[in-house]
Design a protein around this motif. Structure first.
Motif, short mmCIF file in Angstrom:
data_model
loop_
_atom_site.label_atom_id
_atom_site.label_comp_id
_atom_site.label_asym_id
_atom_site.label_seq_id
_atom_site.Cartn_x
_atom_site.Cartn_y
_atom_site.Cartn_z
N UNK A 208 0.81 -1.23 0.00
CA UNK A 208 0.00 0.00 0.00
C UNK A 208 0.84 1.27 0.00
N UNK A 209 0.39 2.24 -0.82
CA UNK A 209 0.95 3.59 -0.84
C UNK A 209 2.46 3.60 -1.02
N UNK A 210 2.93 2.76 -1.93
CA UNK A 210 4.36 2.65 -2.21
C UNK A 210 4.57 2.83 -3.70
N UNK A 211 5.65 3.47 -4.08
CA UNK A 211 6.01 3.62 -5.48
C UNK A 211 6.08 2.24 -6.13
N UNK A 212 5.35 2.05 -7.23
CA UNK A 212 5.29 0.73 -7.84
C UNK A 212 6.64 0.26 -8.37
N UNK A 213 7.58 1.17 -8.49
CA UNK A 213 8.92 0.76 -8.93
C UNK A 213 9.70 0.07 -7.83
N UNK A 214 9.22 0.19 -6.57
CA UNK A 214 9.84 -0.51 -5.45
C UNK A 214 9.05 -1.79 -5.22
N UNK A 313 -1.96 2.90 -12.72
CA UNK A 313 -3.41 2.83 -12.54
C UNK A 313 -3.80 1.72 -11.58
N UNK A 314 -3.19 0.55 -11.76
CA UNK A 314 -3.53 -0.60 -10.92
C UNK A 314 -3.13 -0.34 -9.47
N UNK A 315 -1.91 0.15 -9.27
CA UNK A 315 -1.43 0.44 -7.92
C UNK A 315 -2.32 1.50 -7.25
N UNK A 316 -2.63 2.56 -7.97
CA UNK A 316 -3.44 3.64 -7.40
C UNK A 316 -4.84 3.16 -7.04
N UNK A 317 -5.43 2.33 -7.92
CA UNK A 317 -6.76 1.78 -7.63
C UNK A 317 -6.73 0.92 -6.38
N UNK A 318 -5.70 0.11 -6.21
CA UNK A 318 -5.59 -0.69 -5.00
C UNK A 318 -5.43 0.19 -3.76
#
Length: 328
Positions: A208-214, A313-318
């Motif tokens: 949650x709330x983490x840069x998807x590149x990490x 988009x996917x990360x933000x939606x989650x």
């Protein structure tokens, strides 16, 4: 009961539930729903070939489904230990249907209106002739298991989310080996990604709330089949395509779906697919049934989400779902 009467009754039930839908008895399974999701159209296609299971899902020019036989697609199924695939009702059809244009499953009703797809299906047994100890060795083509799904593209405040609702009708009087089962497995929804476009090595766990590149990579476990591997989680999974232009995510609320729902990813890239699954492994489902009594009929219903868009988009939606579970 005459099969035509059964189909008419199923169509009437579905039409009562969906007053705006056009539903035909024994309807052809060719249907399409679509909606703009971000900058691209998200299109979901079902076909009569696979009895109304999802044969294609595209967004931004990316195909998310490998549909070469009748065991792939995006679909649902049921199985029970110790029988496994020897007692495995499957939405899209049976193993013997192969790459052909016919499904052994019976599509009872279908509705595709705007961005909402609904189907009701009597599932075929995946394998009819088996040699698993104490399990049925010769099954008919068609089981008495039924499943109903409602698929909504763009769910409430989450435009990239596909709400996927399923109900399984499990018939009574199951075989003795099933009655003694330690586990029942309901694959609420399973999808087969083409390995030409997706690699299991790119999949990662949602934080949650983490840069998807990490990214938190998957620690794989070997699958019994050669050159295959899998892993199961209680944590949502994000699966980008090889070029990083699109991704698919899975999400559910335990409070809505009970304690046994989990995520699974399986790498069958040697067979051309990477699978994602939201599945329920329910322990000893018939432990309460007396030895001299038949298993009762029962139903199970689930609501899960498939998220499609860019990785961000996917990360933000989650993140939005995690912070606003009341909207799910």
């Amino acid at each position: 009961m005459n099969s035509k009467i059964q189909k008419l009754k199923m169509s009437l039930l579905l039409s009562l539930a969906l007053p705006t839908a056009v539903v035909a008895a024994g309807a052809n399974g060719d249907a399409r729903i679509q909606k703009m999701v971000g900058p691209h159209m998200l299109t979901i296609v079902t076909t009569d070939r696979v009895a109304g299971a999802i044969d294609s899902m595209t967004w931004g020019g990316v195909e998310f489904v490998n549909s070469s036989d009748h065991g792939r697609q995006i679909q649902s199924s049921a199985s029970f230990l110790p029988c496994g695939e020897a007692y495995n009702p499957t939405e899209a059809g049976s193993e013997v249907d192969g790459v052909g244009n016919y499904s052994s499953s019976n599509l009872l009703a279908i509705s595709a209106v705007d961005n909402v797809l609904r189907t009701s299906t009597q599932m075929a047994y995946w394998r009819r002739v088996t040699s698993v100890l104490n399990c049925p060795s010769n099954l008919p083509a068609l089981s008495n298991f039924k499943m109903h799904k409602a698929v909504t593209v763009g769910s409430g405040p989450f435009p990239h989310a596909i709400k996927y609702e399923t109900t399984f009708e499990i018939p009574g009087g199951l075989p003795s080996a099933i009655k003694a089962s330690d586990w029942s497995t309901l694959e609420v929804v399973t999808g087969y990604l083409p390995s030409t476009g997706f690699s299991a090595d790119d999949a990662f766990l949602y934080t949650p709330n983490t840069d998807h590149r990490l990214r938190t990579p998957i620690a794989w476990r070997p699958w019994p089949e050669a050159n295959s591997r899998y892993q199961e989680f209680q944590t949502p999974v994000i699966m980008p395509n090889r070029s990083g232009t699109a991704a698919l995510g899975m999400y559910f609320l335990p409070s809505t779906n009970g304690p046994y729902l989990k995520y699974r990813v399986t790498d069958f890239s040697a067979s051309g697919v990477v699978t994602w699954t939201l599945r329920v492994d329910e322990p000893r489902p018939f432990a309460h049934v007396a030895q001299d009594q038949p298993t009762p009929a029962y139903t199970r219903s689930y609501r899960v989400y498939v998220i499609v868009g860019s990785i961000e988009n996917v990360q933000t939606t989650m993140d939005q779902m995690a912070s606003n579970p009341g909207a799910l």
